[in-house]
Scaffold this active site. Structure first.
Site, mmCIF file in Angstrom:
data_model
loop_
_atom_site.group_PDB
_atom_site.id
_atom_site.type_symbol
_atom_site.label_atom_id
_atom_site.label_comp_id
_atom_site.label_asym_id
_atom_site.label_seq_id
_atom_site.Cartn_x
_atom_site.Cartn_y
_atom_site.Cartn_z
ATOM 1 N N ASP A 27 -4.743 12.301 13.089
ATOM 2 C CA ASP A 27 -5.689 11.199 13.039
ATOM 3 C C ASP A 27 -5.561 10.374 14.304
ATOM 4 O O ASP A 27 -4.994 10.836 15.292
ATOM 5 C CB ASP A 27 -5.526 10.374 11.758
ATOM 6 C CG ASP A 27 -4.152 9.749 11.645
ATOM 7 O OD1 ASP A 27 -3.434 9.727 12.664
ATOM 8 O OD2 ASP A 27 -3.801 9.278 10.562
ATOM 9 N N VAL A 30 7.777 6.311 17.150
ATOM 10 C CA VAL A 30 7.510 6.975 15.863
ATOM 11 C C VAL A 30 6.225 7.815 15.926
ATOM 12 O O VAL A 30 6.205 8.969 15.504
ATOM 13 C CB VAL A 30 7.452 5.943 14.710
ATOM 14 C CG1 VAL A 30 7.142 6.629 13.385
ATOM 15 C CG2 VAL A 30 8.772 5.187 14.618
ATOM 16 N N LYS A 74 0.839 -1.210 0.000
ATOM 17 C CA LYS A 74 0.000 0.000 0.000
ATOM 18 C C LYS A 74 0.870 1.254 0.000
ATOM 19 O O LYS A 74 0.620 2.190 -0.757
ATOM 20 C CB LYS A 74 -0.880 -0.013 1.269
ATOM 21 C CG LYS A 74 -1.420 1.339 1.686
ATOM 22 C CD LYS A 74 -2.307 1.254 2.908
ATOM 23 C CE LYS A 74 -1.662 1.646 4.205
ATOM 24 N NZ LYS A 74 -1.400 3.078 4.414
ATOM 25 N N ASN A 75 1.898 1.257 0.867
ATOM 26 C CA ASN A 75 2.659 2.490 1.050
ATOM 27 C C ASN A 75 3.684 2.742 -0.056
ATOM 28 O O ASN A 75 4.421 3.724 0.002
ATOM 29 C CB ASN A 75 3.310 2.514 2.441
ATOM 30 C CG ASN A 75 2.240 2.699 3.516
ATOM 31 O OD1 ASN A 75 1.108 3.107 3.213
ATOM 32 N ND2 ASN A 75 2.572 2.396 4.761
ATOM 33 N N ARG A 91 -3.187 10.077 3.745
ATOM 34 C CA ARG A 91 -2.143 11.089 3.888
ATOM 35 C C ARG A 91 -1.509 11.462 2.553
ATOM 36 O O ARG A 91 -0.480 12.126 2.528
ATOM 37 C CB ARG A 91 -1.024 10.554 4.809
ATOM 38 C CG ARG A 91 -1.479 9.828 6.035
ATOM 39 C CD ARG A 91 -1.991 10.713 7.109
ATOM 40 N NE ARG A 91 -1.101 11.786 7.436
ATOM 41 C CZ ARG A 91 -1.461 12.856 8.133
ATOM 42 N NH1 ARG A 91 -2.695 12.966 8.565
ATOM 43 N NH2 ARG A 91 -0.597 13.812 8.400
HETATM 44 N N1 EPU Z 1 6.376 14.089 11.311
HETATM 45 C C1 EPU Z 1 6.470 15.409 11.669
HETATM 46 N N2 EPU Z 1 6.481 16.340 10.653
HETATM 47 C C2 EPU Z 1 6.415 15.996 9.337
HETATM 48 C C3 EPU Z 1 6.324 14.625 8.992
HETATM 49 C C4 EPU Z 1 6.304 13.688 10.002
HETATM 50 O O1 EPU Z 1 6.527 15.736 12.848
HETATM 51 O O2 EPU Z 1 6.434 16.898 8.484
HETATM 52 C C5 EPU Z 1 6.322 13.054 12.385
HETATM 53 C C6 EPU Z 1 4.970 12.329 12.377
HETATM 54 O O3 EPU Z 1 3.982 13.049 13.078
HETATM 55 C C7 EPU Z 1 5.319 11.009 13.026
HETATM 56 C C8 EPU Z 1 6.746 10.755 12.516
HETATM 57 O O4 EPU Z 1 7.249 12.037 12.108
HETATM 58 O O5 EPU Z 1 5.345 11.141 14.427
HETATM 59 C C9 EPU Z 1 6.834 9.765 11.376
HETATM 60 O O6 EPU Z 1 6.130 10.239 10.235
HETATM 61 P P1 EPU Z 1 6.539 9.869 8.741
HETATM 62 O O7 EPU Z 1 6.473 11.104 7.920
HETATM 63 O O8 EPU Z 1 7.822 9.097 8.762
HETATM 64 O O9 EPU Z 1 5.395 8.869 8.335
HETATM 65 P P2 EPU Z 1 4.277 9.046 7.222
HETATM 66 O O10 EPU Z 1 4.895 9.296 5.903
HETATM 67 O O11 EPU Z 1 3.209 9.950 7.691
HETATM 68 C C10 EPU Z 1 4.358 6.506 6.562
HETATM 69 C C11 EPU Z 1 3.331 5.433 6.407
HETATM 70 C C12 EPU Z 1 2.866 4.954 7.775
HETATM 71 C C13 EPU Z 1 4.079 4.403 8.525
HETATM 72 C C14 EPU Z 1 5.143 5.510 8.626
HETATM 73 C C15 EPU Z 1 6.418 5.032 9.289
HETATM 74 C C16 EPU Z 1 2.245 6.060 4.357
HETATM 75 C C17 EPU Z 1 1.029 6.569 3.683
HETATM 76 N N3 EPU Z 1 2.191 5.969 5.684
HETATM 77 O O12 EPU Z 1 3.686 7.570 7.230
HETATM 78 O O13 EPU Z 1 1.961 3.884 7.549
HETATM 79 O O14 EPU Z 1 3.689 4.005 9.807
HETATM 80 O O15 EPU Z 1 5.470 5.992 7.296
HETATM 81 O O16 EPU Z 1 7.013 4.027 8.563
HETATM 82 O O17 EPU Z 1 3.227 5.702 3.719
HETATM 83 C C18 EPU Z 1 -0.043 2.707 7.751
HETATM 84 O O18 EPU Z 1 0.262 2.147 6.687
HETATM 85 O O19 EPU Z 1 -1.038 2.376 8.439
HETATM 86 C C19 EPU Z 1 0.779 3.826 8.232
HETATM 87 C C20 EPU Z 1 0.407 4.614 9.230
#
Ligand code: EPU
Length: 431
Positions: free
Chosen positions: A114, A325, A21-22, A90
Site C-alpha cells: 500500500d 519500520v 483501532k489496532n 490488513r
Molecule cells: N513485514 C514483513 N513480513 C511480514 C510482516 C511484516 O516484511 O510477514 C514488515 C512490514 O513490511 C513492515 C514491518 O515488517 O516493514 C512491520 O510490519 P508489522 O507486521 O509489524 O506491522 P503490521 O502488523 O502490518 C501494524 C499496524 C500498523 C503499525 C505497525 C507497527 C495494524 C492493522 N497495523 O501493522 O498500523 O504501524 O503494526 O506498529 O495493526 C496504522 O494504524 O495506520 C498502521 C499502519
C-alpha cells in the site's frame, strides 16, 4: 468526502480517546475462535472496524452494536472464504488462524502493498506453516489447510512483526501442544489481544527477550473486554495541543503506552501533566529541533512520526527522522513542502545505525524550521499521513480543502466533530 479547514486557532479543552483501532479489529477476529458470544466495550466506531465486522459477518458472525459496545457471536462458521472486499485493510490475513482452528481450512485475499510500503506477509505464512498449515497461493488468494488441526511449534520471527505475532497467537491458542514465539512483537495492542484470549481460556505466558509461550487448549469460551485506549489518537491530540499553542486534556491517555513519545515531546518544548484519568498537553515555550528514530515497541512508534513532523516544521533549527519500520512513509512531506515546509527526504540512514532500508528507500527526513505553512488543496494519501495533512491545515494560514478523508475516518472516530469541540474551524462536506 472532504474537510474544509481554516487554520490558526489554538485547540483547547478535553477530548476522550476512542478504543484502539489496532486492537479492536484483532479482537473481533479473535472472538471467532469460540462459538460463544463475546462483548467488546470501548469499541471504536471507525471505518476499519466496520470493514472487519463485515469480514466476520461473511464468515458467520452475528454482530449487535449498542453505542461503543459490540456483541459478537459465531455459532457456526458458514463460510471459510474471506471475500476480496475486505482487502481495504490488513486484517483478512489474520482470519487464517481462527478459520483453520474452527474449520480446518481457510481462504483469504492476498493483501498487497500500500502507500507506506510493500507490506509482505511472509513472516505470517512461515509461522502458520511451522504450526502445520499447508499454505498455497491461488490467484488472488492464500489457501490454507490443516485437516488434522494445528500443532505447537518453535518459531523465531526474523523481525518482531505485529501482524505475524498476532496471527501466530490466534493460530496457536487452539493448536495441540506448546508454541514458543521468539523475537515476538510486544505492542500494547498485542497485550490487549493476549488479555482477551486469556479471558477466553487461552494459556499464554510472556518470557524474557521477546518470547511468548502458548499452551494450546481444546476449546475457548466467549469473553467480555474493554478495548485499550488508542495511543495513536493520544499522540495526534498531544501534537495538536502543542503545535497550535493550545491546551488539551486527553482523557484516558495512558502514560505507560506513551513513554518514548512523552520524552520526545518534552525535548521539543511540549509539556504534559499525567493525572488520574488522562494526560494534559500544552506548549512550554519555543519549539526546539530533535532527532528521532522509529522502532518497534517500546521504541518511538512509526505511526507517531507524521504528527511529530508537523511540530518539527515549527521548531527553530534542523531535525531528523529515521523511519526504520516502513520503507515508504514520507510521501506526505511533498504536500507539506508545497504548504511552505522545508523537508528533504533521503535514502540514507539518518540515525544511530544503518537499517535494512539503507540506500534503497526514501526513509529518512531532514526538517528545517520554523516555516510558516499556507493552506491549500490536499489529497489524503493514507491514514496517518492524512492526520499529518489535517494537523498542518490546522496551523496553516488561510483555508485548506482536504479530500479523501475516508482514509482518516478509517482510524479516527468522528475526528471533525471532536476537533470542532476543541475550537477548530473544520467542516465536513459530502462530495
Ligand atoms: N513485514 C514483513 N513480513 C511480514 C510482516 C511484516 O516484511 O510477514 C514488515 C512490514 O513490511 C513492515 C514491518 O515488517 O516493514 C512491520 O510490519 P508489522 O507486521 O509489524 O506491522 P503490521 O502488523 O502490518 C501494524 C499496524 C500498523 C503499525 C505497525 C507497527 C495494524 C492493522 N497495523 O501493522 O498500523 O504501524 O503494526 O506498529 O495493526 C496504522 O494504524 O495506520 C498502521 C499502519
Amino acid at each position: 468526502m472532504k474537510f474544509v479547514v481554516r487554520g490558526g486557532k489554538p485547540l483547547k479543552g478535553e477530548v476522550k480517546l476512542a478504543g484502539a483501532k489496532n486492537a479492536a479489529t484483532k479482537l473481533l477476529v479473535a472472538s471467532i475462535l469460540s462459538e460463544e458470544p463475546s462483548v467488546l466495550e470501548n469499541f471504536p466506531i471507525i471505518g476499519d472496524t466496520a470493514i472487519t465486522a463485515g469480514l466476520c459477518e461473511e464468515l458467520g458472525s452475528e454482530i449487535l452494536k449498542d453505542g461503543n459496545t459490540v456483541s459478537i457471536k459465531t455459532p457456526v462458521i458458514k463460510n471459510t472464504r474471506v471475500g476480496l472486499l475486505t482487502r481495504r485493510n490488513r486484517i483478512p490475513v489474520l482470519a487464517l488462524g481462527p478459520l483453520l482452528a474452527r474449520a480446518g481450512r481457510a481462504e483469504v485475499p492476498v493483501v498487497g502493498g500500500d502507500k507506506i510500503g510493500a507490506r509482505p506477509v511472509d513472516i505470517h505464512l512461515e509461522a502458520l506453516k511451522k504450526l502445520g498449515a499447508e499454505v498455497t497461493i491461488s490467484g488472488a488468494s492464500y489457501e490454507a489447510k490443516a485437516p488434522e488441526g494445528l500443532r505447537g511449534a518453535e518459531i523465531t520471527f526474523r523481525f518482531p512483526s505485529v501482524g505475524a505475532t498476532e496471527n501466530t497467537l490466534l493460530a496457536s491458542v487452539l493448536a495441540k501442544g506448546k508454541t514458543v514465539m521468539r523475537n515476538a512483537a510486544l505492542e500494547p495492542e498485542i497485550m490487549d489481544l493476549i488479555k482477551f484470549l486469556q479471558k477466553m481460556g487461552a494459556i499464554i505466558e510472556l518470557g524474557a527477550n521477546r518470547t511468548i509461550y502458548v499452551e494450546g487448549v481444546s476449546r475457548l469460551r466467549g469473553a467480555k473486554h474493554s478495548i485499550l485506549p488508542d495511543r495513536n489518537e493520544a499522540v495526534s491530540f498531544a501534537c495538536l495541543a502543542v503545535v497550535t499553542g493550545g491546551d488539551i486534556f486527553v482523557k484516558d491517555a495512558v502514560q505507560e503506552h506513551l513513554i518514548t513519545f512523552l520524552n520526545t515531546l518534552r525535548r521539543i518544548g511540549g509539556d504534559y501533566e499525567v493525572v488520574n484519568g488522562g494526560v494534559r498537553f500544552w506548549r512550554a515555550g519555543k519549539l526546539t529541533p530533535t532527532s528521532i528514530e522509529t522502532d518497534t515497541h517500546p521504541g518511538f512508534m512509526t505511526d507517531w512520526q507524521q504528527p511529530l513532523a508537523i511540530l518539527l516544521t515549527q521548531a527553530e533549527g534542523v531535525s531528523k527522522i529515521h523511519e526504520t519500520v516502513y520503507e515508504d512513509r514520507f510521501s506526505y512531506t511533498k504536500d507539506l513542502n508545497l504548504m511552505g515546509a522545508d523537508i528533504i527526504v533521503t535514502t540514507e540512514c539518518l540515525g544511530s545505525l544503518p537499517c535494512r532500508f539503507s540506500g534503497k528507500f526514501p526513509h529518512s527526513a531532514t526538517i528545517s524550521g520554523p516555516t510558516p505553512l499556507k493552506g491549500m488543496k490536499l489529497e489524503v494519501p493514507d491514514l496517518r499521513a492524512g492526520m499529518a495533512h489535517l494537523t498542518a491545515a490546522l496551523i496553516a494560514e488561510g483555508e485548506s480543502e482536504i479530500s479523501g478523508v475516508e482514509e482518516i475516518d478509517r482510524g479516527y472516530e468522528r475526528i471533525d466533530e471532536r476537533l470542532r469541540y476543541l475550537g477548530a474551524d473544520i467542516k465536513r462536506i459530502d462530495d
